[in-house]
Scaffold this active site. Structure first.
Site, PDB file in Angstrom:
ATOM      1  N   ARG A 248       0.850  -1.189   0.000  1.00 44.38           N
ATOM      2  CA  ARG A 248       0.000   0.000   0.000  1.00 44.38           C
ATOM      3  C   ARG A 248       0.883   1.236   0.000  1.00 44.38           C
ATOM      4  NH1 ARG A 248      -3.280  -3.118  -1.331  1.00 44.38           N
ATOM      5  NH2 ARG A 248      -5.359  -3.531  -0.462  1.00 44.38           N
ATOM      6  N   GLU A 276      -3.600   6.870  -5.166  1.00 40.95           N
ATOM      7  CA  GLU A 276      -3.336   5.713  -6.015  1.00 40.95           C
ATOM      8  C   GLU A 276      -2.753   6.113  -7.367  1.00 40.95           C
ATOM      9  OE1 GLU A 276      -4.182   1.382  -6.341  1.00 40.95           O
ATOM     10  OE2 GLU A 276      -2.735   2.766  -5.541  1.00 40.95           O
ATOM     11  N   HIS A 295      -0.556  -0.500 -10.097  1.00 42.94           N
ATOM     12  CA  HIS A 295      -1.219  -1.479  -9.224  1.00 42.94           C
ATOM     13  C   HIS A 295      -1.547  -2.764 -10.005  1.00 42.94           C
ATOM     14  CE1 HIS A 295      -3.808  -1.673  -5.329  1.00 42.94           C
ATOM     15  NE2 HIS A 295      -3.304  -2.859  -5.625  1.00 42.94           N
TER      16      HIS A 295
END
Length: 337
Positions: A248, A276, A295
């Protein structure tokens, strides 16, 4: 035992390949599928019509939280089988308090993350990213030859794994096959005997950062782990070391990492950021010593079918009256990813 009725709730736009027609046909052998078309949300008119019959809710990315009103509309609900990883945003505490079992496909998602991490570790140790950049800019092997004299490669190096999570353990397992790589692990919940069983030496986080050629993060995002890789720990890392983050973004002090990258002292492989997607003007976009991916370490493409397979296997166990293998322990929710 009657076949349990299954209702599916997930966003098809985010869950391609999770539930193939073959998998749904397999599920139909042990359960009644109320509708093969997933519900995107619980406001769908189909939910009100089908919810009273549902004994199992098969969920995935994009499924809204199962709030009390949703649960009350499903009085027969006994199992939530999540065909994805974390269930924190999906399953509130009162869901467990009502005696409803929750399973997760996090184990199936751990495999591609560990495989991605292994690939990045080896490429980082061989300085493959630097070779690619220099070779592409000079178009000459002569210009890259001086790098061959550097202490690089995957032999006699040290890799530090932060977090003995299911992914961290898989990474350690994969790295054990490299006999001349020293493995370090840091996790406050781990003891020396368990670390040794994992093929690693248990050290403090500070010691791990200072001693490792590659530091790979596999800890959950909690208040206690926020910015655990801060300026001081980044400064302690060896010159030329690589930081890998597939966990994360909140685990890393991004401003401090940006400074180190701008100085050119460290390399980083970053698959997750905070936010993100970095801001358009973020220096991360231009950092030459950063391998930045959107991601993708977790299950993507055809890897996602494993998530559906695991969730359906759990429903099959439930239908057969067998113990669930991937049930979530509510006592561990606070420390889960």
């Amino acid at each position: 035992m009657d076949r349990p009725a299954v209702l599916i709730a997930m966003d098809p736009a985010r869950t391609a390949h999770v539930l193939t027609e073959n998998l749904l046909d397999r599920l139909a052998g042990s359960a009644e599928i109320l509708d093969r078309r997933p519900l995107r949300d619980f406001d769908d008119p189909r939910f009100q019509a089908l919810a009273p019959r549902a004994e199992v809710l098969l969920t995935g990315w994009g499924c809204p939280a199962i709030e009390q009103g949703v649960r009350e509309a499903m009085p027969r609900l006994r199992l939530v089988a999540h065909a994805a990883g974390t269930i924190k945003a999906l399953a509130p505490p009162d869901l467990f308090a009502a005696g409803i079992a929750v399973t997760t496909s996090a184990e199936a998602n751990a495999r591609p993350v560990a495989e991605f991490t292994l690939a990045m570790v080896i490429l980082a140790l061989k300085r493959a990213f630097d070779f690619e950049r220099l070779y592409g800019s000079t178009r000459s092997r002569q210009q890259t030859n001086p790098m061959l004299a550097l202490p690089i490669g995957a032999a006699r190096r040290t890799v530090g794994v932060v977090g003995a999570s299911r992914i961290g353990r898989r990474v350690l397992s994969l790295l054990q096959s490299f006999e001349d790589i020293e493995l370090l692990v840091s996790d406050p919940m781990l003891d020396e005997a368990e670390a040794e069983r994992l093929g690693a030496r248990l050290v403090s986080l500070d010691a791990l950062c200072a001693a490792s050629d590659v530091v790979s993060l596999h800890a959950p995002s909690l208040a206690a782990t926020r910015h655990m890789i801060d300026a001081s720990r980044l400064a302690a890392m060896r010159d030329g070391a690589t930081l890998i983050n597939t966990a994360r973004g909140a685990l890393v002090d991004e401003a401090a990492l940006t400074r180190e990258l701008q100085d050119g002292r460290l390399f980083a492989v970053i698959d997750v950021t905070e936010p993100e997607v970095p801001a358009p003007g973020s220096p991360l976009w231009q950092a030459p010593n950063l391998f930045l991916t959107p991601h993708i370490a977790g299950a993507i493409g055809l890897e996602r079918t494993r998530l559906g397979e695991l969730a359906i296997a759990e429903i099959e166990r439930y239908a057969a009256g067998e113990p669930l293998l991937h049930a979530v322990d509510p006592a561990q929710l606070e420390t889960m990813a």
